[in-house]
Design a protein around this motif. Structure first.
Motif, mmCIF file in Angstrom:
data_model
loop_
_atom_site.group_PDB
_atom_site.id
_atom_site.type_symbol
_atom_site.label_atom_id
_atom_site.label_comp_id
_atom_site.label_asym_id
_atom_site.label_seq_id
_atom_site.Cartn_x
_atom_site.Cartn_y
_atom_site.Cartn_z
ATOM 1 N N PRO A 118 0.792 -1.233 0.000
ATOM 2 C CA PRO A 118 0.000 0.000 0.000
ATOM 3 C C PRO A 118 0.824 1.282 0.000
ATOM 4 N N LEU A 119 2.093 1.223 0.432
ATOM 5 C CA LEU A 119 2.856 2.446 0.647
ATOM 6 C C LEU A 119 3.681 2.893 -0.546
ATOM 7 N N VAL A 120 4.359 1.964 -1.222
ATOM 8 C CA VAL A 120 5.381 2.343 -2.192
ATOM 9 C C VAL A 120 4.792 3.101 -3.385
ATOM 10 N N ALA A 121 3.644 2.676 -3.900
ATOM 11 C CA ALA A 121 3.051 3.373 -5.044
ATOM 12 C C ALA A 121 2.721 4.816 -4.685
ATOM 13 N N ARG A 122 2.179 5.027 -3.495
ATOM 14 C CA ARG A 122 1.863 6.388 -3.052
ATOM 15 C C ARG A 122 3.132 7.208 -2.882
ATOM 16 N N LEU A 174 5.034 5.109 13.690
ATOM 17 C CA LEU A 174 4.242 5.725 12.630
ATOM 18 C C LEU A 174 2.750 5.458 12.787
ATOM 19 N N ALA A 175 2.391 4.230 13.170
ATOM 20 C CA ALA A 175 0.976 3.863 13.259
ATOM 21 C C ALA A 175 0.830 2.617 14.110
ATOM 22 N N VAL A 176 -0.366 2.429 14.637
ATOM 23 C CA VAL A 176 -0.719 1.220 15.379
ATOM 24 C C VAL A 176 -1.654 0.390 14.507
ATOM 25 N N VAL A 177 -1.353 -0.888 14.370
ATOM 26 C CA VAL A 177 -2.067 -1.747 13.431
ATOM 27 C C VAL A 177 -2.757 -2.880 14.181
ATOM 28 N N ASP A 178 -4.048 -3.022 13.976
ATOM 29 C CA ASP A 178 -4.774 -4.175 14.497
ATOM 30 C C ASP A 178 -4.534 -5.377 13.590
ATOM 31 N N SER A 179 -4.552 -6.560 14.177
ATOM 32 C CA SER A 179 -4.423 -7.789 13.394
ATOM 33 C C SER A 179 -5.801 -8.382 13.149
ATOM 34 N N TYR A 180 -5.944 -9.015 12.005
ATOM 35 C CA TYR A 180 -7.220 -9.591 11.587
ATOM 36 C C TYR A 180 -7.048 -11.068 11.277
ATOM 37 N N LEU A 181 -8.064 -11.827 11.610
ATOM 38 C CA LEU A 181 -8.136 -13.209 11.145
ATOM 39 C C LEU A 181 -8.674 -13.165 9.726
ATOM 40 N N ILE A 182 -7.905 -13.701 8.792
ATOM 41 C CA ILE A 182 -8.270 -13.668 7.378
ATOM 42 C C ILE A 182 -8.790 -15.044 6.963
ATOM 43 N N GLY A 183 -9.956 -15.065 6.346
ATOM 44 C CA GLY A 183 -10.562 -16.317 5.911
ATOM 45 C C GLY A 183 -11.086 -16.228 4.493
ATOM 46 N N GLU A 308 -0.008 8.931 7.719
ATOM 47 C CA GLU A 308 -1.112 9.639 8.362
ATOM 48 C C GLU A 308 -2.334 9.676 7.447
ATOM 49 N N GLU A 309 -2.131 9.898 6.154
ATOM 50 C CA GLU A 309 -3.238 9.883 5.197
ATOM 51 C C GLU A 309 -3.909 8.516 5.155
ATOM 52 N N MET A 310 -3.104 7.467 5.169
ATOM 53 C CA MET A 310 -3.644 6.108 5.111
ATOM 54 C C MET A 310 -4.380 5.737 6.398
ATOM 55 N N ALA A 311 -3.952 6.333 7.512
ATOM 56 C CA ALA A 311 -4.686 6.131 8.769
ATOM 57 C C ALA A 311 -6.075 6.745 8.666
ATOM 58 N N ALA A 313 -7.763 6.978 6.057
ATOM 59 C CA ALA A 313 -8.555 6.121 5.161
ATOM 60 C C ALA A 313 -9.006 4.838 5.840
ATOM 61 N N GLY A 314 -8.484 4.555 7.044
ATOM 62 C CA GLY A 314 -8.918 3.390 7.799
ATOM 63 C C GLY A 314 -8.019 2.183 7.707
ATOM 64 N N MET A 315 -6.830 2.313 7.095
ATOM 65 C CA MET A 315 -5.937 1.163 6.982
ATOM 66 C C MET A 315 -5.321 0.784 8.325
ATOM 67 N N TRP A 316 -5.078 1.780 9.160
ATOM 68 C CA TRP A 316 -4.509 1.576 10.491
ATOM 69 C C TRP A 316 -4.862 2.783 11.337
ATOM 70 N N ARG A 317 -4.390 2.821 12.581
ATOM 71 C CA ARG A 317 -4.688 3.914 13.468
ATOM 72 C C ARG A 317 -3.436 4.757 13.674
ATOM 73 N N PRO A 318 -3.617 6.078 13.810
ATOM 74 C CA PRO A 318 -2.436 6.928 14.016
ATOM 75 C C PRO A 318 -1.692 6.531 15.287
#
Length: 322
Positions: A118-122, A174-183, A308-311, A313-318
């Motif tokens: 998600p980061l490099v293209a931006r 930079l940010a705090v990230v929640d982990s998700y169970l992916i199915g 910060e912009e991506m936070a 957008a909901g990708m992670w938390r500041p």
């Protein structure tokens, strides 16, 4: 009237600063292999440069050891003076280019694939728009690889995941990230917005193999919660994890930004892990920069801005510190 005279500088040994740059890198890192990685060169070229320097100096500059190389008595006497010479040359080059000029040069960034996607293209788009003279080199690898590149100064900036309440010294949160169970799509367990950690017990997982930061933290949490995590296959590849979760109806644990598109397009499902939450911090670390200082600073500032912009957008938390 006295005729003006030109300064009579007799420069032979110090005329080729590239050789002395190699000398300093080898001396600092204690290894031709590491110095070659740091200088984006190759070991045979550095060996030839070192041999040429030693012939010109008429003395051995390094002693070979079982672990690499170490400065000889002559090399140790020359080392601080050569460092000073190179520092003066760098300052002169900076003055010639002018501090008012925009940042320029190549900046090497090391990061994990799940952050890179998600980061490099931006970042690339922002650099083209604001700092066209800065070029980007990106190295993707496991957390262990990125840390090794940072220690070897092969990268100027490293973006890492950190687990636990504190960061290593000199790293920026930079940010705090929640982990998700992916199915897989249609899965019952990940159909809810949240899933308790205990519900991960005995699910058929695809997980990275140890040593790995995520795997170590997951296993520690599972022991604490007295449940069993059951990987039926281990794979460090992020595309493989995403693909097998969908095709073989397995599970994995990832941050939401690693499956952002797949979840939006309903090719995968994601439920946030709670009770207890399983979180990680995205941190930024700077090496003893081998790259152009002003360009590295500009790239680092852009990364902070984009995170910060991506936070938002909901990708992670500041980060609390940002």
């Amino acid at each position: 009237m006295t005729s003006p005279k030109a300064s009579d500088f007799k420069i032979e040994l110090t005329a080729d600063l590239h050789k002395w740059r190699a000398f300093v890198a080898i001396g600092e890192l204690g290894s031709l292999t590491r110095a070659a990685l740091f200088l984006d060169s190759n070991q045979s070229l550095l060996s030839r440069q070192l041999n040429a320097l030693e012939r010109e100096c008429g003395a051995r500059l390094f002693n070979r050891t079982g672990r690499g190389v170490e400065l000889s008595e002559v090399g140790a006497r020359l080392f601080p003076r050569v460092q000073s010479l190179l520092a003066d040359a760098e300052r002169l080059e900076s003055d010639i280019r002018g501090e008012s000029h925009e940042p320029g040069g190549r900046v090497t960034l090391g990061l994990l694939p799940s952050i890179g996607q998600p980061l490099v293209a931006r970042l690339f788009a922002a650099l083209r728009q604001r700092f066209a003279a800065v070029s980007l080199k990106v190295l993707e690898g496991s957390s262990g690889q990125v840390e090794e590149w940072l220690a070897d100064a092969r990268v100027d900036i490293a973006i890492l995941y950190r687990y636990g309440p504190t960061l290593p010294e000199m790293e920026q949160s930079l940010a705090v990230v929640d982990s998700y169970l992916i199915g897989p799509p249609g899965d019952r367990v990940t159909d809810a917005k949240e899933v308790r950690f205990e519900e991960l017990h005995d699910l058929p997982f695809i997980l990275p193999s140890a040593p790995n930061g995520l795997r170590t933290a997951l296993d520690a949490m599972a022991r604490h919660q007295r449940i069993t995590l059951a990987p039926v296959i281990e794979a460090d590849s992020l595309p493989l994890q995403r693909g097998l979760v969908a095709s073989e109806r397995l599970y994995t644990v990832l941050p939401l930004h690693a499956v952002w598109s797949e979840v939006a397009e309903r090719r995968l499902q994601a439920a946030r892990i709670v009770e207890p939450p399983f979180q990680r911090t995205i941190s930024m670390a700077m090496s003893k920069s081998k790259g152009p200082a002003r360009a590295v600073t500009a790239v680092a500032a852009l990364i902070v801005e984009l995170v910060e912009e991506m936070a938002r957008a909901g990708m992670w938390r500041p980060s609390e510190s940002s």
